[in-house]
Structure formats: C-alpha cells, structure tokens
Write an enzyme that holds these catalytic residues in place. Structure first.
Site, PDB file in Angstrom:
ATOM      1  N   GLU A 331       0.794  -1.232   0.000  1.00 25.16           N
ATOM      2  CA  GLU A 331       0.000   0.000   0.000  1.00 25.16           C
ATOM      3  C   GLU A 331       0.831   1.288   0.000  1.00 25.16           C
ATOM      4  O   GLU A 331       0.666   2.136   0.871  1.00 25.16           O
ATOM      5  CB  GLU A 331      -0.929  -0.001   1.216  1.00 25.16           C
ATOM      6  CG  GLU A 331      -1.952  -1.105   1.164  1.00 25.16           C
ATOM      7  CD  GLU A 331      -2.914  -1.060   2.334  1.00 25.16           C
ATOM      8  OE1 GLU A 331      -4.115  -1.154   2.104  1.00 25.16           O
ATOM      9  OE2 GLU A 331      -2.451  -0.942   3.497  1.00 25.16           O
TER      10      GLU A 331
HETATM   11  C1  ACM Z   1      -2.476  -5.292   4.111  1.00 26.76           C
HETATM   12  O1  ACM Z   1      -3.561  -5.704   4.553  1.00 26.76           O
HETATM   13  N1  ACM Z   1      -2.328  -4.020   3.819  1.00 26.76           N
HETATM   14  C2  ACM Z   1      -1.354  -6.187   3.912  1.00 26.76           C
END
Ligand code: ACM
Length: 520
Positions: A331
């Site tokens: 992310e």
């Molecule tokens: C995640 O749930 N961002 C690995």
C-alpha cells in the site's frame, strides 16, 4: 483473565469421551481434534492415566514432556513424573520422513522448514500412550494432539492410532502491535493459544503509521517518539531488546517462530515523526492516530534512509534467531514503481547480507525478488502481475486472502468490533477454501503456507484479540495443517464444539458462531 504464563496447551485438552462437548464425527467416533490429523483411527480400549503414570522422554524432548505433564496435571490434578521408564513414552526415532534438512531438529534450529520434520505417530492402547517422531518438534506437535485427547476433567485416553504431518511448512498468525500496542505478557498468551493448534509462526507487525514498537540501537527517538502513539491517541508502547528476546524465547519454547516485520517504504508515519531526515522535505511528521493508509513513504535514495534501513534490518536480524525478516512493502501510493522497486531491492540485499530471507506483502513482486524471498498474498485481484512475477522468480507464497483469514473482519453485521472492507467472515468462510486454488498455476509446491493476520485498528485489549481470533484461528490452523481431501466443514464444526468449554475456562472471549452447536 488468567495469567499469561498459563500454558494454554495444557488447558486446551479437549474432551474425548468426556461428554462436555466431544462430538460425533461422520465415522461415528468421538473426538475433538483440531487440526484434524492426516490419519486417525479410533480402536480398542484406551489408557487410564494413574497417579503413578510416568512420562519417559529423551533429554531432547524436554519441552514436549513438560507440556504434556502440564496437560495431564490440568486434566487429572496430579503431575506425572518425567524420565526413566513410563507408560507414556515420547520416542525420538531420528528418522525424518521426506527430510531435506533444517526444521526444528535442534533447540536452536529453524522451526519453519520441511513439513516432514514435524511428522509424528501417536498410539494409545490399554498399556499406555506412545508418541514417536524423528525430531523434538515432531514430538511437540504430537503432544499437542495427545493433550487434546485428554478429557477436560479425567484421566482416560481413547484407544487410537494417529499418523500425522502438516500439509504446509508455514502455519502462521500475524499480530499487529503497531495500531494498538500489546504487552509482552499479552503476546506470550497469544503464542500459547497458537501453539495448541500447531501454528508455528507468529509474525509481529512492529511498525506502522500509528506506532513504532521495537527499540533500535542508536535510534532512541524511534521508540521515544514513534512508540508513544497508537490508534485513537492512546499511549502506545514499545519493546526493549530484552522484551523482544523474551517473546522470542517464549515462542521457541513452544516451537513457534517469531517473524518480525518493520514496514517500508510506506506505512512509515511513526518513523517520519521520529526522524525528519527520513522525509524528502526534511520536515518532521505529526503523530498519526487515524486509520487511513497509503499516505506515508520514506524518501527513497536519501543516504539517511539507507542508513536507517541498514540499522533497522541489522537490529531485526540480530534479535531474531529464525530465518525470516518481513519488510512490509504494501500500500504505497506516493512513490513511483521505480522508487518502490529500488527500496525493496535495497532491503532485500540487506536482509540477504544478514543471512536471512525476505518476506513482503504481495506488492513486493513488482521488484526483482531473489528466489529465496517470500511473497505474502493478501488481496485477490490486487497486483496479480506482481504475484505471478514473484512466483516466476522462484519466490514462494504465503496465503493470507483477506476475505478468508483477516481476523479483524467482523463475523456478521452485529459484531461489536472489527472492520468490513474485505467482507464479513464467519467460520465457514475462514475454513472453506483451498490455498492451492487461489492463484492460477500456484499449487502446493509453490505455497509455503497460510497465515491469519489480526490487524488492530479496532482491537484494543486481549479480550478483543481473542474474540476476533476464536473460533476463526483454529479454522485457519486446520486449513494449513490438514490434507485438503480430509477436510469437511460439518465435521470440523462438530469437533470444534468441544473447544468452547476450554476457551471459557481459559477466559478466552470467543464468538459463538451459529454454525457450531456449542455446549453450555
Ligand atoms: C495489508 O492488509 N495491507 C497487507
């Protein structure tokens, strides 16, 4: 809540023949084994443990023998002697089915390796009980099964013959101690609960935007500033080296490997709040106590960031005897792919130079992974090319599909805590999937294992953790351990029911999934 030191394995002896929730399997026998062994046949008369019953075990099996003695004490009120001759025998054969080296064969060796190293056989007849394995870790896994065969209150084991080994080498749980901090004692209690279900990895998510939890030599600001916050604005906390070593030692005592994760390049606001030199603009970030993601990143290419990576990875490597270091990698929304790849490849080099193997969330497949690195799959449909590229480069996958195993998702609309972005996850959902069917072309040989993450944006207390983990965590443990063809949800639900009274006895606040007929 009971003291953390309490050996959960000793309490989680589930009641064969005890009438307190032991349930009929399709084959008509009575048992509550979770995870279900690869082969189990109930037959003939069992063995009743007496006040004089002893446990015979070689010195290498000390941990297994100690845990078994505790389980017997819990069920019967008396403590069997360990050593010499005994009706309960733990035997090391020295043979390891399918061994290719490594896993758990010595006190200091790796715990995650060849599943054959965790194989064991268990027999109970009228003369006694015997667990045979090629390694001490195999004996320890067998002892967890024997503990589950003990009634909750009583001394009679059923006659049984079991031949067992895990399907996957990595059977993990992840605990996010960054969004909310959990103490050493709380983490140790979680380890106890994991070990009872033959889970062999605890992945600790040690940093994120909201908190930095591990002391790094020469960088006191990381914990002093970065560790002083958490979601919602609470005081946070952090582990000293000694704290972390205590967790590692407690886990290894139960053949659970600690895999530390320090997030990079994203999810780094706590680090940026502690050290402005890690940001491209050189400005200190304010502490963050919300739950958004994707906004923070290290300034890739800055010498200060390279020194930070080197210090952090060196600390993780020095404190962690196991072979895996997790560098996050998920992310990141504020870097180019080139910047991202550059940082992941630098981190991978440092991890390799420290003699360890890098694990990262599935996005790391965008970078050039080394064949020994590991990609943790977490969201179906996200970066599919990265997943396939990782596999083509020889990396193995850990399967953590959010819609199945994210323990922080609500069970149903009414669940008092948890999130919903990956869906509602009842126990049928956590159980009803095959790790070898998730990614095209990725079968058992490319799957290192399965892991159930527990993110803690909404979980603040041990009770919260346990409510979210139970009963889904044992379901995931069975996904990871038991051969796919032997698994059946109805049978699992029937076996699981007998665990409810044990959790209650331990003070584990669990969700009474409606698919299970829980005894009162
Ligand atoms: C995640 O749930 N961002 C690995």
């Amino acid at each position: 809540m009971l003291p953390a030191a309490l050996a959960a394995a000793a309490v989680l002896a589930t009641g064969a023949c005890s009438g307190d929730g032991a349930t009929a399997s399709p084959s008509g026998t009575w048992h509550s084994l979770v995870p279900l062994p690869a082969e189990v046949a109930y037959r003939g008369a069992g063995f009743t443990i007496g006040r004089d019953t002893a446990i015979a075990a070689p010195p290498e099996a000390g941990r297994a023998a100690g845990h078994l003695a505790a389980a017997v004490r819990r069920a019967t009120g008396w403590t069997p002697r360990i050593g010499g001759e005994g009706e309960i025998r733990l035997e090391l054969t020295g043979e390891r089915p399918g061994a290719s080296g490594g896993a758990g064969s010595s006190a200091d060796g790796p715990i995650v390796g060849d599943p054959g190293a965790e194989a064991y056989e268990l027999t109970v007849d009228r003369d006694g009980a015997r667990v045979r394995a090629g390694t001490p870790v195999g004996l320890f896994r067998g002892v967890q099964t024997l503990a589950q065969l003990l009634p909750r209150r009583g001394a009679t084991l059923p006659g049984v013959r079991i031949a067992d080994r895990p399907r996957f080498a990595w059977r993990g749980a992840m605990l996010d101690v960054a969004r909310h901090f959990f103490t050493v004692e709380e983490v140790e209690r979680y380890v106890d609960l994991l070990a009872a279900y033959k889970i062999n990895v605890l992945h600790l998510h040690l940093s994120d935007d909201q908190g930095w939890r591990l002391a790094v030599a020469g960088r006191p600001e990381l914990t002093a500033v970065g560790g002083a916050t958490e979601v919602g604005g609470g005081p946070g906390g952090s582990y000293t080296e000694q704290d972390y070593r205590r967790i590692v030692a407690h886990a290894r005592e139960r053949y659970v490997e600690i895999v530390p994760e320090i997030e990079m390049p994203g999810h780094t606001n706590a680090a940026l709040a502690a050290d402005p030199a890690l940001s491209c603009d050189g400005r200190r970030r304010r502490p963050y106590t919300g739950i958004d993601v994707g906004f923070s990143a290290l300034c890739v290419g800055r010498p200060a960031v390279d020194r930070f990576l080197a210090d952090v990875i060196a600390t993780m490597a020095r404190l962690t005897p196991g072979p895996y270091l997790h560098i996050g990698g998920d992310e990141v929304e504020t870097l180019t792919q080139e910047q991202y790849n550059d940082l992941i490849e630098r981190a991978q080099e440092l991890v390799g130079a420290a003699g360890k193997r890098m694990v990262g969330w599935q996005e790391v497949g965008g970078a050039r992974l080394a064949p020994g690195s590991v990609s943790q799959y977490w969201q179906t449909g996200r970066t599919p090319d990265d997943v396939h590229r990782a596999v083509r480069r020889g990396a193995k996958l850990i399967m953590s599909p959010a819609s199945r195993v994210y323990l922080d998702m609500k069970y149903d609309e009414e669940t008092r805590l948890g999130l919903e972005w990956a869906g509602l996850i009842e126990i049928e959902d956590a159980y009803g999937w095959d790790p070898a069917e998730l990614v095209d072309g990725v079968g058992d040989d490319r799957v290192l294992g399965v892991e159930a993450p527990l993110w803690t944006e909404t979980a603040e207390t041990m009770d919260d953790l346990e409510y979210l983990a139970f009963p889904r965590l044992p379901a995931v443990a069975e996904v990871a351990w038991t051969p796919q063809e032997a698994r059946d949800f109805g049978d699992f639900a029937a076996r699981l029911a007998g665990h409810g009274p044990r959790w209650s006895e331990l003070g584990v606040d669990f969700h009474r999934s409606p698919a299970v007929t829980w005894p009162n």
